[in-house]
Design a protein around this motif. Structure first.
Motif, PDB file in Angstrom:
ATOM      1  N   SER A   1       0.834  -1.203   0.000  1.00 24.54           N
ATOM      2  CA  SER A   1       0.000   0.000   0.000  1.00 24.54           C
ATOM      3  C   SER A   1       0.869   1.253   0.000  1.00 24.54           C
ATOM      4  O   SER A   1       2.070   1.188   0.228  1.00 24.54           O
ATOM      5  N   LEU A   2       0.245   2.384  -0.263  1.00 24.13           N
ATOM      6  CA  LEU A   2       0.932   3.653  -0.130  1.00 24.13           C
ATOM      7  C   LEU A   2      -0.048   4.744   0.253  1.00 24.13           C
ATOM      8  O   LEU A   2      -1.244   4.615   0.045  1.00 24.13           O
ATOM      9  N   VAL A   3       0.486   5.815   0.829  1.00 27.35           N
ATOM     10  CA  VAL A   3      -0.302   6.990   1.178  1.00 27.35           C
ATOM     11  C   VAL A   3      -0.003   8.031   0.115  1.00 27.35           C
ATOM     12  O   VAL A   3       1.156   8.361  -0.138  1.00 27.35           O
TER      13      VAL A   3
ATOM     14  N   GLY B   1      -9.383  20.754  -1.930  1.00 27.05           N
ATOM     15  CA  GLY B   1      -8.087  21.155  -1.382  1.00 27.05           C
ATOM     16  C   GLY B   1      -7.141  19.963  -1.323  1.00 27.05           C
ATOM     17  O   GLY B   1      -7.138  19.112  -2.204  1.00 27.05           O
ATOM     18  N   LEU B   2      -6.338  19.893  -0.281  1.00 26.07           N
ATOM     19  CA  LEU B   2      -5.389  18.805  -0.107  1.00 26.07           C
ATOM     20  C   LEU B   2      -6.083  17.601   0.510  1.00 26.07           C
ATOM     21  O   LEU B   2      -6.694  17.713   1.572  1.00 26.07           O
ATOM     22  N   VAL B   3      -5.967  16.439  -0.147  1.00 22.41           N
ATOM     23  CA  VAL B   3      -6.591  15.201   0.331  1.00 22.41           C
ATOM     24  C   VAL B   3      -5.496  14.150   0.430  1.00 22.41           C
ATOM     25  O   VAL B   3      -4.741  13.951  -0.517  1.00 22.41           O
ATOM     26  N   GLU B   4      -5.394  13.477   1.569  1.00 23.68           N
ATOM     27  CA  GLU B   4      -4.468  12.366   1.733  1.00 23.68           C
ATOM     28  C   GLU B   4      -5.273  11.091   1.870  1.00 23.68           C
ATOM     29  O   GLU B   4      -6.245  11.044   2.626  1.00 23.68           O
ATOM     30  N   ALA B   5      -4.859  10.060   1.131  1.00 20.82           N
ATOM     31  CA  ALA B   5      -5.616   8.813   1.118  1.00 20.82           C
ATOM     32  C   ALA B   5      -4.660   7.627   1.066  1.00 20.82           C
ATOM     33  O   ALA B   5      -3.548   7.733   0.559  1.00 20.82           O
ATOM     34  N   VAL B   6      -5.117   6.494   1.583  1.00 22.46           N
ATOM     35  CA  VAL B   6      -4.370   5.247   1.519  1.00 22.46           C
ATOM     36  C   VAL B   6      -4.864   4.459   0.311  1.00 22.46           C
ATOM     37  O   VAL B   6      -6.055   4.202   0.183  1.00 22.46           O
ATOM     38  N   ALA B   7      -3.942   4.095  -0.562  1.00 24.24           N
ATOM     39  CA  ALA B   7      -4.268   3.275  -1.732  1.00 24.24           C
ATOM     40  C   ALA B   7      -3.816   1.849  -1.419  1.00 24.24           C
ATOM     41  O   ALA B   7      -2.644   1.515  -1.556  1.00 24.24           O
ATOM     42  N   LYS B   8      -4.755   1.035  -0.980  1.00 21.94           N
ATOM     43  CA  LYS B   8      -4.425  -0.317  -0.545  1.00 21.94           C
ATOM     44  C   LYS B   8      -4.199  -1.233  -1.740  1.00 21.94           C
ATOM     45  O   LYS B   8      -4.982  -1.247  -2.671  1.00 21.94           O
ATOM     46  N   GLY B   9      -3.097  -1.964  -1.717  1.00 18.55           N
ATOM     47  CA  GLY B   9      -2.807  -2.956  -2.734  1.00 18.55           C
ATOM     48  C   GLY B   9      -2.318  -2.408  -4.056  1.00 18.55           C
ATOM     49  O   GLY B   9      -2.179  -3.153  -5.017  1.00 18.55           O
ATOM     50  N   CYS B  10      -1.992  -1.137  -4.135  1.00 18.99           N
ATOM     51  CA  CYS B  10      -1.623  -0.561  -5.431  1.00 18.99           C
ATOM     52  C   CYS B  10      -0.187  -0.877  -5.830  1.00 18.99           C
ATOM     53  O   CYS B  10       0.175  -0.680  -6.981  1.00 18.99           O
TER      54      CYS B  10
ATOM     55  N   ARG C   1       1.073  -3.904  -5.808  1.00 16.25           N
ATOM     56  CA  ARG C   1       1.137  -5.281  -6.297  1.00 16.25           C
ATOM     57  C   ARG C   1       1.401  -5.273  -7.796  1.00 16.25           C
ATOM     58  O   ARG C   1       0.964  -4.372  -8.507  1.00 16.25           O
ATOM     59  N   PRO C   2       2.075  -6.292  -8.323  1.00 14.99           N
ATOM     60  CA  PRO C   2       2.359  -6.316  -9.769  1.00 14.99           C
ATOM     61  C   PRO C   2       1.103  -6.365 -10.636  1.00 14.99           C
ATOM     62  O   PRO C   2       1.097  -5.823 -11.736  1.00 14.99           O
ATOM     63  N   GLN C   3       0.016  -6.979 -10.181  1.00  9.53           N
ATOM     64  CA  GLN C   3      -1.212  -7.088 -10.966  1.00  9.53           C
ATOM     65  C   GLN C   3      -2.155  -5.912 -10.760  1.00  9.53           C
ATOM     66  O   GLN C   3      -3.250  -5.901 -11.306  1.00  9.53           O
ATOM     67  N   SER C   4      -1.768  -4.914  -9.986  1.00 10.83           N
ATOM     68  CA  SER C   4      -2.668  -3.821  -9.643  1.00 10.83           C
ATOM     69  C   SER C   4      -3.007  -2.967 -10.862  1.00 10.83           C
ATOM     70  O   SER C   4      -2.140  -2.624 -11.663  1.00 10.83           O
ATOM     71  N   ALA C   5      -4.277  -2.608 -10.974  1.00 14.88           N
ATOM     72  CA  ALA C   5      -4.729  -1.777 -12.090  1.00 14.88           C
ATOM     73  C   ALA C   5      -4.488  -0.293 -11.820  1.00 14.88           C
ATOM     74  O   ALA C   5      -4.461   0.501 -12.759  1.00 14.88           O
ATOM     75  N   ILE C   6      -4.307   0.113 -10.555  1.00 12.25           N
ATOM     76  CA  ILE C   6      -4.161   1.535 -10.260  1.00 12.25           C
ATOM     77  C   ILE C   6      -2.731   1.949  -9.965  1.00 12.25           C
ATOM     78  O   ILE C   6      -2.466   3.127  -9.772  1.00 12.25           O
ATOM     79  N   GLY C   7      -1.794   1.042  -9.930  1.00 14.34           N
ATOM     80  CA  GLY C   7      -0.415   1.385  -9.575  1.00 14.34           C
ATOM     81  C   GLY C   7       0.212   2.400 -10.504  1.00 14.34           C
ATOM     82  O   GLY C   7       0.855   3.355 -10.069  1.00 14.34           O
ATOM     83  N   GLY C   8       0.050   2.257 -11.804  1.00 10.50           N
ATOM     84  CA  GLY C   8       0.642   3.182 -12.764  1.00 10.50           C
ATOM     85  C   GLY C   8      -0.076   4.500 -12.861  1.00 10.50           C
ATOM     86  O   GLY C   8       0.465   5.470 -13.389  1.00 10.50           O
ATOM     87  N   ARG C   9      -1.267   4.587 -12.380  1.00 13.91           N
ATOM     88  CA  ARG C   9      -2.034   5.828 -12.460  1.00 13.91           C
ATOM     89  C   ARG C   9      -1.694   6.802 -11.334  1.00 13.91           C
ATOM     90  O   ARG C   9      -2.192   7.913 -11.323  1.00 13.91           O
ATOM     91  N   LEU C  10      -0.854   6.375 -10.409  1.00 11.03           N
ATOM     92  CA  LEU C  10      -0.492   7.232  -9.282  1.00 11.03           C
ATOM     93  C   LEU C  10       0.912   7.808  -9.437  1.00 11.03           C
ATOM     94  O   LEU C  10       1.638   7.964  -8.464  1.00 11.03           O
ATOM     95  N   ASP C  11       1.319   8.153 -10.652  1.00  9.01           N
ATOM     96  CA  ASP C  11       2.591   8.832 -10.862  1.00  9.01           C
ATOM     97  C   ASP C  11       2.464  10.285 -10.427  1.00  9.01           C
ATOM     98  O   ASP C  11       1.367  10.831 -10.358  1.00  9.01           O
ATOM     99  N   TYR C  12       3.596  10.921 -10.173  1.00  6.49           N
ATOM    100  CA  TYR C  12       3.582  12.316  -9.750  1.00  6.49           C
ATOM    101  C   TYR C  12       2.971  13.196 -10.833  1.00  6.49           C
ATOM    102  O   TYR C  12       3.226  13.027 -12.022  1.00  6.49           O
TER     103      TYR C  12
END
Length: 64
Positions: free
Chosen positions: A20-22, A31-40, A42-53
């Motif tokens: 996971s990551l925050v 405004g500013l929102v902080e969230a936990v992205a659980k399981g992102c 993982r190699p099979q995660s669909a949202i991992g690449g969408r969280l680039d800077y």
């Protein structure tokens, strides 16, 4: 808890555990929102690449 949806930009990521990551998002509506992205990390995660800077997208989250 209420479900919210808004446009947002990813500003910062911090690792949280093994899979996971925050992430910090900046939204014109919320405004500013902080969230936990659980399981992102993982190699099979669909949202991992969408969280680039500075990636822009739609954020859907539960607000406590």
């Amino acid at each position: 808890m209420s479900l919210k949806k808004c446009e947002a930009v990813v500003l910062r990521k911090t690792y949280f555990g093994n899979t996971s990551l925050v992430a910090s998002f900046l939204s014109p509506a919320e405004g500013l929102v902080e969230a936990v992205a659980k399981g992102c990390r993982r190699p099979q995660s669909a949202i991992g690449g969408r969280l680039d800077y500075f990636a822009r997208g739609e954020l859907v989250y539960y607000h406590k």
